[in-house]
Design a protein around this motif. Structure first.
Motif, PDB file in Angstrom:
ATOM      1  N   PHE A 117       3.047 -38.030  38.956  1.00 14.84           N
ATOM      2  CA  PHE A 117       2.658 -36.741  39.488  1.00 14.84           C
ATOM      3  C   PHE A 117       2.768 -35.669  38.418  1.00 14.84           C
ATOM      4  O   PHE A 117       3.231 -35.929  37.310  1.00 14.84           O
ATOM      5  CB  PHE A 117       3.547 -36.380  40.690  1.00 14.84           C
ATOM      6  N   GLU A 118       2.342 -34.471  38.764  1.00 15.06           N
ATOM      7  CA  GLU A 118       2.490 -33.295  37.897  1.00 15.06           C
ATOM      8  C   GLU A 118       3.458 -32.341  38.571  1.00 15.06           C
ATOM      9  O   GLU A 118       3.424 -32.165  39.789  1.00 15.06           O
ATOM     10  CB  GLU A 118       1.145 -32.623  37.669  1.00 15.06           C
ATOM     11  N   LEU A 119       4.316 -31.723  37.762  1.00 20.74           N
ATOM     12  CA  LEU A 119       5.308 -30.777  38.262  1.00 20.74           C
ATOM     13  C   LEU A 119       5.156 -29.437  37.561  1.00 20.74           C
ATOM     14  O   LEU A 119       4.889 -29.381  36.356  1.00 20.74           O
ATOM     15  CB  LEU A 119       6.725 -31.299  38.006  1.00 20.74           C
ATOM     16  N   ALA A 120       5.358 -28.377  38.308  1.00 21.96           N
ATOM     17  CA  ALA A 120       5.383 -27.036  37.718  1.00 21.96           C
ATOM     18  C   ALA A 120       6.706 -26.861  36.973  1.00 21.96           C
ATOM     19  O   ALA A 120       7.688 -27.563  37.251  1.00 21.96           O
ATOM     20  CB  ALA A 120       5.263 -25.989  38.816  1.00 21.96           C
ATOM     21  N   ALA A 121       6.736 -25.927  36.058  1.00 16.27           N
ATOM     22  CA  ALA A 121       7.951 -25.668  35.276  1.00 16.27           C
ATOM     23  C   ALA A 121       9.141 -25.365  36.183  1.00 16.27           C
ATOM     24  O   ALA A 121      10.271 -25.764  35.895  1.00 16.27           O
ATOM     25  CB  ALA A 121       7.709 -24.514  34.309  1.00 16.27           C
ATOM     26  N   ALA A 122       8.906 -24.693  37.296  1.00  6.43           N
ATOM     27  CA  ALA A 122       9.991 -24.335  38.214  1.00  6.43           C
ATOM     28  C   ALA A 122      10.635 -25.554  38.871  1.00  6.43           C
ATOM     29  O   ALA A 122      11.755 -25.466  39.366  1.00  6.43           O
ATOM     30  CB  ALA A 122       9.472 -23.379  39.283  1.00  6.43           C
ATOM     31  N   ALA A 123       9.955 -26.700  38.885  1.00  9.52           N
ATOM     32  CA  ALA A 123      10.489 -27.905  39.514  1.00  9.52           C
ATOM     33  C   ALA A 123      11.388 -28.705  38.579  1.00  9.52           C
ATOM     34  O   ALA A 123      12.018 -29.675  38.999  1.00  9.52           O
ATOM     35  CB  ALA A 123       9.346 -28.783  40.003  1.00  9.52           C
ATOM     36  N   LEU A 124      11.445 -28.321  37.322  1.00  5.81           N
ATOM     37  CA  LEU A 124      12.234 -29.048  36.323  1.00  5.81           C
ATOM     38  C   LEU A 124      13.428 -28.225  35.868  1.00  5.81           C
ATOM     39  O   LEU A 124      13.388 -26.989  35.891  1.00  5.81           O
ATOM     40  CB  LEU A 124      11.365 -29.361  35.098  1.00  5.81           C
ATOM     41  N   ARG A 125      14.476 -28.903  35.427  1.00  6.88           N
ATOM     42  CA  ARG A 125      15.644 -28.270  34.817  1.00  6.88           C
ATOM     43  C   ARG A 125      15.934 -29.011  33.522  1.00  6.88           C
ATOM     44  O   ARG A 125      15.855 -30.238  33.469  1.00  6.88           O
ATOM     45  CB  ARG A 125      16.879 -28.346  35.714  1.00  6.88           C
ATOM     46  N   LEU A 126      16.299 -28.271  32.506  1.00  5.53           N
ATOM     47  CA  LEU A 126      16.634 -28.843  31.201  1.00  5.53           C
ATOM     48  C   LEU A 126      18.080 -28.505  30.879  1.00  5.53           C
ATOM     49  O   LEU A 126      18.474 -27.340  30.975  1.00  5.53           O
ATOM     50  CB  LEU A 126      15.702 -28.273  30.127  1.00  5.53           C
ATOM     51  N   ALA A 127      18.861 -29.508  30.540  1.00  7.12           N
ATOM     52  CA  ALA A 127      20.259 -29.304  30.131  1.00  7.12           C
ATOM     53  C   ALA A 127      20.370 -29.706  28.670  1.00  7.12           C
ATOM     54  O   ALA A 127      20.024 -30.830  28.300  1.00  7.12           O
ATOM     55  CB  ALA A 127      21.192 -30.142  30.986  1.00  7.12           C
ATOM     56  N   ILE A 128      20.818 -28.774  27.841  1.00  6.11           N
ATOM     57  CA  ILE A 128      20.957 -29.039  26.415  1.00  6.11           C
ATOM     58  C   ILE A 128      22.435 -29.159  26.095  1.00  6.11           C
ATOM     59  O   ILE A 128      23.199 -28.203  26.235  1.00  6.11           O
ATOM     60  CB  ILE A 128      20.306 -27.930  25.565  1.00  6.11           C
ATOM     61  N   GLY A 129      22.833 -30.354  25.697  1.00  8.80           N
ATOM     62  CA  GLY A 129      24.225 -30.629  25.368  1.00  8.80           C
ATOM     63  C   GLY A 129      24.463 -30.637  23.873  1.00  8.80           C
ATOM     64  O   GLY A 129      23.561 -30.371  23.076  1.00  8.80           O
ATOM     65  N   ALA A 130      25.674 -30.995  23.505  1.00  7.72           N
ATOM     66  CA  ALA A 130      26.067 -31.020  22.100  1.00  7.72           C
ATOM     67  C   ALA A 130      25.455 -32.201  21.349  1.00  7.72           C
ATOM     68  O   ALA A 130      25.318 -32.164  20.134  1.00  7.72           O
ATOM     69  CB  ALA A 130      27.588 -31.062  21.991  1.00  7.72           C
ATOM     70  N   SER A 185      15.815 -32.893  34.402  1.00 12.22           N
ATOM     71  CA  SER A 185      15.908 -33.492  35.725  1.00 12.22           C
ATOM     72  C   SER A 185      14.934 -32.828  36.683  1.00 12.22           C
ATOM     73  O   SER A 185      14.482 -31.707  36.457  1.00 12.22           O
ATOM     74  CB  SER A 185      17.340 -33.394  36.256  1.00 12.22           C
ATOM     75  N   PHE A 186      14.626 -33.559  37.742  1.00  7.97           N
ATOM     76  CA  PHE A 186      13.755 -33.053  38.798  1.00  7.97           C
ATOM     77  C   PHE A 186      13.952 -33.930  40.023  1.00  7.97           C
ATOM     78  O   PHE A 186      14.515 -35.023  39.943  1.00  7.97           O
ATOM     79  CB  PHE A 186      12.281 -33.062  38.359  1.00  7.97           C
ATOM     80  N   THR A 187      13.491 -33.435  41.143  1.00  8.62           N
ATOM     81  CA  THR A 187      13.495 -34.214  42.379  1.00  8.62           C
ATOM     82  C   THR A 187      12.092 -34.775  42.576  1.00  8.62           C
ATOM     83  O   THR A 187      11.107 -34.037  42.513  1.00  8.62           O
ATOM     84  CB  THR A 187      13.878 -33.330  43.582  1.00  8.62           C
ATOM     85  N   CYS A 188      12.011 -36.078  42.793  1.00  6.33           N
ATOM     86  CA  CYS A 188      10.719 -36.725  42.985  1.00  6.33           C
ATOM     87  C   CYS A 188      10.064 -36.176  44.248  1.00  6.33           C
ATOM     88  O   CYS A 188      10.665 -36.228  45.324  1.00  6.33           O
ATOM     89  CB  CYS A 188      10.897 -38.238  43.099  1.00  6.33           C
ATOM     90  N   ASP A 210       7.659 -37.487  45.832  1.00  8.05           N
ATOM     91  CA  ASP A 210       7.218 -38.589  46.685  1.00  8.05           C
ATOM     92  C   ASP A 210       8.353 -39.193  47.509  1.00  8.05           C
ATOM     93  O   ASP A 210       8.223 -39.397  48.707  1.00  8.05           O
ATOM     94  CB  ASP A 210       6.555 -39.689  45.850  1.00  8.05           C
ATOM     95  N   CYS A 211       9.497 -39.474  46.856  1.00  7.89           N
ATOM     96  CA  CYS A 211      10.576 -40.165  47.573  1.00  7.89           C
ATOM     97  C   CYS A 211      11.860 -39.331  47.700  1.00  7.89           C
ATOM     98  O   CYS A 211      12.788 -39.741  48.382  1.00  7.89           O
ATOM     99  CB  CYS A 211      10.888 -41.500  46.907  1.00  7.89           C
ATOM    100  N   GLY A 212      11.927 -38.185  47.028  1.00  4.31           N
ATOM    101  CA  GLY A 212      13.101 -37.320  47.132  1.00  4.31           C
ATOM    102  C   GLY A 212      14.263 -37.695  46.237  1.00  4.31           C
ATOM    103  O   GLY A 212      15.325 -37.054  46.302  1.00  4.31           O
ATOM    104  N   SER A 213      14.110 -38.709  45.392  1.00  9.31           N
ATOM    105  CA  SER A 213      15.183 -39.109  44.481  1.00  9.31           C
ATOM    106  C   SER A 213      15.403 -38.063  43.400  1.00  9.31           C
ATOM    107  O   SER A 213      14.449 -37.455  42.910  1.00  9.31           O
ATOM    108  CB  SER A 213      14.848 -40.436  43.800  1.00  9.31           C
ATOM    109  N   LEU A 214      16.660 -37.884  43.004  1.00 11.04           N
ATOM    110  CA  LEU A 214      16.976 -37.032  41.865  1.00 11.04           C
ATOM    111  C   LEU A 214      16.761 -37.870  40.612  1.00 11.04           C
ATOM    112  O   LEU A 214      17.331 -38.960  40.471  1.00 11.04           O
ATOM    113  CB  LEU A 214      18.414 -36.526  41.926  1.00 11.04           C
ATOM    114  N   VAL A 215      15.910 -37.392  39.721  1.00  7.74           N
ATOM    115  CA  VAL A 215      15.575 -38.128  38.497  1.00  7.74           C
ATOM    116  C   VAL A 215      16.147 -37.380  37.311  1.00  7.74           C
ATOM    117  O   VAL A 215      16.021 -36.159  37.203  1.00  7.74           O
ATOM    118  CB  VAL A 215      14.041 -38.274  38.350  1.00  7.74           C
TER     119      VAL A 215
END
Length: 97
Positions: free
Chosen positions: A40-53, A61-64, A66-71
Motif C-alpha cells: 500500500f501507500e501511506l501518507a507521511a502522517a501515517a509513519l513515524r521515524l525514530a533515530i537512535g544512536a 513504524s506504521f500501522t498496517c 489492511d490488518c492493523g498490525s504495528l510494523v
C-alpha cells in the motif's frame, strides 16, 4: 543589481509573488506489511521515524491499514533522508548510560 530591480521586489505583494503557483501534492510512501503481505501507500502522517544512536536503534513504524498490525522496520541513511524530506515526524532517541 540595479536600484529599480530592488525596489520592484520590495513593492511586490505576497499574492503577486505566489500567483501562478500550484498546490503541492502530498508525499506518499510505498510500504508493505510482513504479517498480511499487504502492499500500500501511506501518507507521511501515517509513519513515524525514530533515530537512535546506532543503526540498530534507528527505525520507522506504521500501522498496517489492511490488518492493523504495528510494523517496525530498520531505517538506513537513505530511508532516513527520504522520510525526513517527505515530512515524516521524527523522534530522536537518546541513550542513557
Amino acid at each position: 543589481m540595479s536600484e529599480s530591480a530592488v525596489s520592484g521586489v520590495q513593492d511586490m505583494s505576497v499574492a503577486a509573488a505566489f500567483a501562478g503557483m500550484r498546490s503541492v501534492s502530498p508525499v506518499t510512501f510505498r510500504a508493505g506489511c510482513p504479517e498480511c503481505r499487504g502492499s500500500f501507500e501511506l501518507a507521511a502522517a501515517a509513519l513515524r521515524l525514530a533515530i537512535g544512536a546506532t543503526s540498530r536503534t534507528t527505525f520507522y513504524s506504521f500501522t498496517c491499514p489492511d490488518c492493523g498490525s504495528l510494523v517496525r522496520k530498520p531505517a538506513g541513511e537513505r530511508i532516513v533522508e527520504l522520510l525526513t524530506g517527505g515530512g515524516v515526524r521524527t523522534l530522536r532517541l537518546h541513550s542513557t548510560l
